[in-house]
Write an enzyme that holds these catalytic residues in place. Structure first.
Site, PDB file in Angstrom:
ATOM      1  N   ASN A  33       0.998  -1.076   0.008  1.00  0.00           N
ATOM      2  CA  ASN A  33      -0.301  -0.129   0.026  1.00  0.00           C
ATOM      3  C   ASN A  33       0.961   1.218  -0.043  1.00  0.00           C
ATOM      4  OD1 ASN A  33      -2.036  -1.615   0.449  1.00  0.00           O
ATOM      5  ND2 ASN A  33      -2.253  -1.472   2.554  1.00  0.00           N
ATOM      6  N   TYR A 103      -6.422 -14.086   8.248  1.00  0.00           N
ATOM      7  CA  TYR A 103      -5.358 -14.180   7.500  1.00  0.00           C
ATOM      8  C   TYR A 103      -5.130 -15.674   7.074  1.00  0.00           C
ATOM      9  CZ  TYR A 103      -3.795  -9.462   8.391  1.00  0.00           C
ATOM     10  OH  TYR A 103      -3.939  -8.035   8.443  1.00  0.00           O
ATOM     11  N   ASP A 265      -0.796   3.543   6.213  1.00  0.00           N
ATOM     12  CA  ASP A 265       0.214   3.031   5.216  1.00  0.00           C
ATOM     13  C   ASP A 265       0.151   4.290   4.392  1.00  0.00           C
ATOM     14  OD1 ASP A 265       0.123   0.708   6.363  1.00  0.00           O
ATOM     15  OD2 ASP A 265      -1.239  -0.265   5.093  1.00  0.00           O
TER      16      ASP A 265
END
Length: 312
Positions: A33, A103, A265
């Site tokens: 990102n 995840y 980010d």
């Protein structure tokens, strides 16, 4: 003008973003990102943005590379590993824009970028870069041996005149213990020039203290420029010379906040896009806030390019 080079080191994953019955596929990861949002805000003749990771030889990995190249991110240092795949994560976003992550990344290709036959040659190239950027996640996914090799690379780069930039991005589930993380972060900060510290992450790792103590602790480890990110509140920028700047965030109505994914980010990206091309710390922080406030008005980690066109 001589173009400089920044290498952003980390992991990109397949992103599935869910709200209600809608499920969108994209690609994301904290450092990816940041690399995209830097590349969108700098001219290539001023700063070339390279991404450093490992992917598989599958079609998803090929799609990732093509997407990064379209964004102006250099992919010459991305490795393709047989029998490995990129990681996967799912984002669930609630009505207020806050998100929950799930995840699948335990054997992702990015974990092995320093273990391949090509890693030594890549490190030799990286040692001559102007800037190396990585996050706490970049560290967490590596084995202890790979982490030591990475630290050696960072030290060599600094010895040759390069600068190291670190974003703390602490994710407890990726570490064996707080003690392991603290040791790794102390070693990392000891060879860091610019540190981005999300205050909530610092408090979670070290215990809650005033931000002034966080800054002092980080300078004591040798970091010259410390940027404390505090979400929707002002960020704090501190230099080794003792200058302290509080830079207000961009305030948005609650109904404008759609998805806070990649807020931190993108702040780091906006800051570096200006800081590494000649701006002072306050101007850089203002751009960081502007970038983050734009990103959180859209769903997903990487927002449409035209969403940023009006203020560039």
């Amino acid at each position: 003008m001589t173009s400089k080079n920044i290498a952003v080191i980390g992991e990109c994953m397949i992103e599935l973003s869910q709200k209600g019955d809608l499920l969108n596929r994209g690609f994301g990861g904290d450092t990816l990102n940041t690399s995209v949002y830097i590349a969108r805000q700098v001219a290539e003749e001023a700063l070339k943005v390279h991404y450093v990771t490992a992917l598989g030889t599958d079609s998803f990995s090929s799609d990732m590379l093509a997407a990064w190249q379209q964004e102006g991110v250099k992919t010459d240092l991305v490795q393709r590993l047989d029998n490995k795949l990129p990681g996967l994560y799912v984002i669930e976003t609630d009505a207020s824009g806050e998100r929950t992550f799930y995840y699948w990344r335990n054997d992702a290709a990015a974990r092995y970028w320093l273990d391949s036959p090509d890693s030594e040659a890549i490190c030799q190239q990286l040692a001559d870069f102007d800037y190396l950027y990585l996050s706490g996640i970049s560290l967490a996914i590596l084995s202890e041996e790979s982490r030591e090799r990475l630290m050696s690379l960072l030290k060599t780069c600094r010895a040759r005149g390069g600068k190291v930039i670190f974003d703390n991005n602490y994710r407890p589930r990726l570490w064996q213990s707080k003690e392991q993380t603290q040791q790794a972060y102390q070693a990392m900060l000891a060879c860091t020039d610019i540190a981005f510290l999300t205050l909530d992450d610092e408090d979670m790792l070290w215990g809650a203290v005033p931000y002034q103590d966080v800054i002092a602790r980080t300078h004591a480890l040798g970091v010259s420029e410390v940027v404390v990110k505090r979400g929707a509140d002002s960020c704090i920028v501190s230099s080794a010379e003792g200058e302290l700047h509080e830079v207000p965030a961009v305030k948005l109505p609650k109904d404008k906040v759609i998805d806070t994914t990649a807020a931190g980010d993108s702040f780091s990206a906006g800051y570096l896009a200006r800081r590494l091309t000649g701006a002072n710390a306050v101007e850089a922080a203002q751009r960081g806030h502007l970038t983050a406030s734009t990103v959180i008005q859209y769903r997903g980690a990487i927002i449409p390019l035209d969403a940023m066109s009006s203020w560039q």
